[in-house]
Design an enzyme around this catalytic site. Structure first.
Site, PDB file in Angstrom:
ATOM      1  CB  THR A 121      34.102  35.341  45.223  1.00 25.21           C
ATOM      2  OG1 THR A 121      33.023  36.178  44.827  1.00 25.21           O
ATOM      3  CG2 THR A 121      35.233  36.250  45.707  1.00 25.21           C
ATOM      4  CG  ASP A 122      31.035  36.756  40.966  1.00 27.11           C
ATOM      5  OD1 ASP A 122      31.141  37.046  42.174  1.00 27.11           O
ATOM      6  OD2 ASP A 122      29.935  36.707  40.374  1.00 27.11           O
ATOM      7  CD  GLU A 123      31.535  39.828  46.208  1.00 24.77           C
ATOM      8  OE1 GLU A 123      32.181  40.637  46.886  1.00 24.77           O
ATOM      9  OE2 GLU A 123      30.483  39.324  46.585  1.00 24.77           O
ATOM     10  CE1 TYR A 148      34.657  36.934  50.771  1.00 23.06           C
ATOM     11  CE2 TYR A 148      33.456  38.086  49.046  1.00 23.06           C
ATOM     12  CZ  TYR A 148      33.930  36.909  49.595  1.00 23.06           C
ATOM     13  OH  TYR A 148      33.685  35.711  48.965  1.00 23.06           O
ATOM     14  CE  LYS A 152      37.600  33.888  48.546  1.00 19.59           C
ATOM     15  NZ  LYS A 152      37.752  32.582  49.266  1.00 19.59           N
TER      16      LYS A 152
END
Ligand code: NAD
Ligand code: TDX
Length: 332
Positions: A121-123, A148, A152
């Site tokens: 993810t971009d997060e 989260y 990741k």
């Protein structure tokens, strides 16, 4: 070609299964999924059993994942605990699945010499200021905010280390916020659509100035398949479709498309540590691998998604009450 799709009964994984089923008719797909609250076998119903197999197991179970990886040519790893709000409530399944689970997959692909594509993810890059002209690129330093996104980020770093230390044949993609059918009602867009269907107000966190970079899940699937087939081993590719919108804009569009006025919008408690803005620069994927998104009109994609939730109440209804009960505990 035989592929193993972890998390293939979830929102994006199941879209990828349908996409590959259609686009690569000679491939065999095995879905490997624990069927947590977020997994649903109905998402992959109706596919020819001679082409799609299903294993219900945990990616963190070393024997089960080893046996499945031994039988495949490539692993496409979607399985994760995926919801930020849940990670703020109880981080422990995020450590188990996103970190330990990815570790077990890496050990299995290392042992059996199999190709891996890791979906992220971009997060992992943290967040941007609203007026920052920069977007995330593969060179942006990691700076995750939540349990989260930090798990990741940790899983991405494990993949990079297994590539460098053990020569594992892996690629990584970091994608922006997905929308489309079959997304769990805990996520922002399905939550608001189903709230309105239920005569409840939309629940906007804080002021609604937070920006997300929306991409249709089918474009995420085409990006992952492109990287699986053409990506360079060891590389990270960002997937995004220039879909930046702030939450207030998205909520207003949902109200407009569902024929309601702004009295249906309720401001609720903000998410602690709420990331302000995500934005993806997908130049590398465009220029190196020739990928382009198809679903670039957000309003049309959102209207289709609303229609899907209106037409498929039997799919989401069983999850709605428990999801809202969790939000009530969080005061959101
Ligand atoms: P989801 O929560 O809808 O689905 C996750 C799936 O993984 C479910 O089917 C679940 O049963 C399965 N799963 C969970 N733990 C497991 C375990 N221990 N073993 C086996 N299976 C397990 O998630 P999603 O939104 O489809 O996200 C899929 C992937 O894409 C994730 O890796 C996520 O980080 C990434 N991603 C999501 C988005 C987004 O906007 N949703 C954006 C970028 C990247
Ligand atoms: O009811 C809500 N009201 C609201 O204003 C919910 C559920 C969310 N929000 C806000 C928070 C975020 O700014 O909407 C935005 C999107 O929220 P989520 O749907 O929870 O997504 P986000 O936290 O941005 O993360 C998503 O995109 C990146 C996915 O859940 C992740 O799996 C993915 O990695």
């Amino acid at each position: 070609m035989k592929i193993l799709v972890t998390g293939g009964a979830g929102f994006i994984g199941s879209n990828f299964v349908h996409y590959v089923y259609r686009e690569r008719p000679d491939w065999h797909i095995t879905v490997y999924d624990k069927l947590t609250y977020a997994g649903n076998k109905a998402n992959i119903a109706g596919l020819d059993e001679s082409r799609v197999a299903f294993i219900q197991a945990d990616i963190a179970d070393p024997e089960a994942i080893d046996a499945a990886v031994a039988e495949t040519d490539a692993v496409i790893h979607f399985a994760a605990e995926s919801h930020n709000d849940n990670s703020l409530h109880d981080p422990s399944p995020f450590i188990h699945t996103n970190l330990i689970g990815t570790f077990q997959i890496l050990e299995a692909v290392r042992k059996h010499g199999k190709r891996l594509h890791h979906v992220s993810t971009d997060e992992v890059y943290g967040d941007l200021e609203l007026d920052d002209p920069a977007k995330f690129t593969p060179e942006t330093p990691y700076n995750p905010s939540s349990p989260y996104s930090s798990t990741k980020a940790g899983s991405d770093l494990l993949v990079r280390a297994w590539v460098r230390s053990f020569g594992v044949q892996a690629t990584i993609s970091n994608c922006s916020n997905n929308y489309g059918p079959y997304q769990h009602v805990e996520k922002v867009i399905p939550r608001q659509i189903t709230n309105l269907i239920d005569g409840q107000k939309l629940k906007l966190y804080g002021s609604g100035e937070n920006v997300r970079d929306w991409i249709h899940t089918e474009d995420h699937s085409s990006g992952v398949l492109t990287i699986l087939e053409k990506g360079r081993i060891g590389e990270t590719y960002l997937i995004g479709a220039d879909g930046e919108k702030n939450n207030l804009e998205v909520f207003k569009l949902i109200l407009k498309l569902m024929g309601k006025d702004e009295s249906w919008l309720e401001h609720v408690n903000d998410r602690p540590g709420h990331d302000l803005r995500y934005a993806i620069d997908a130049t590398k994927l465009h220029e190196e691998l020739g990928w382009t998104p198809k679903y670039t009109d957000f309003e049309t994609g959102l209207a289709d998604t609303i229609k899907w939730y209106q037409d498929n109440e039997a799919w989401w209804r069983p999850q709605k009450e428990a999801t809202e009960a969790k939000y009530k505990e969080l005061g959101r």
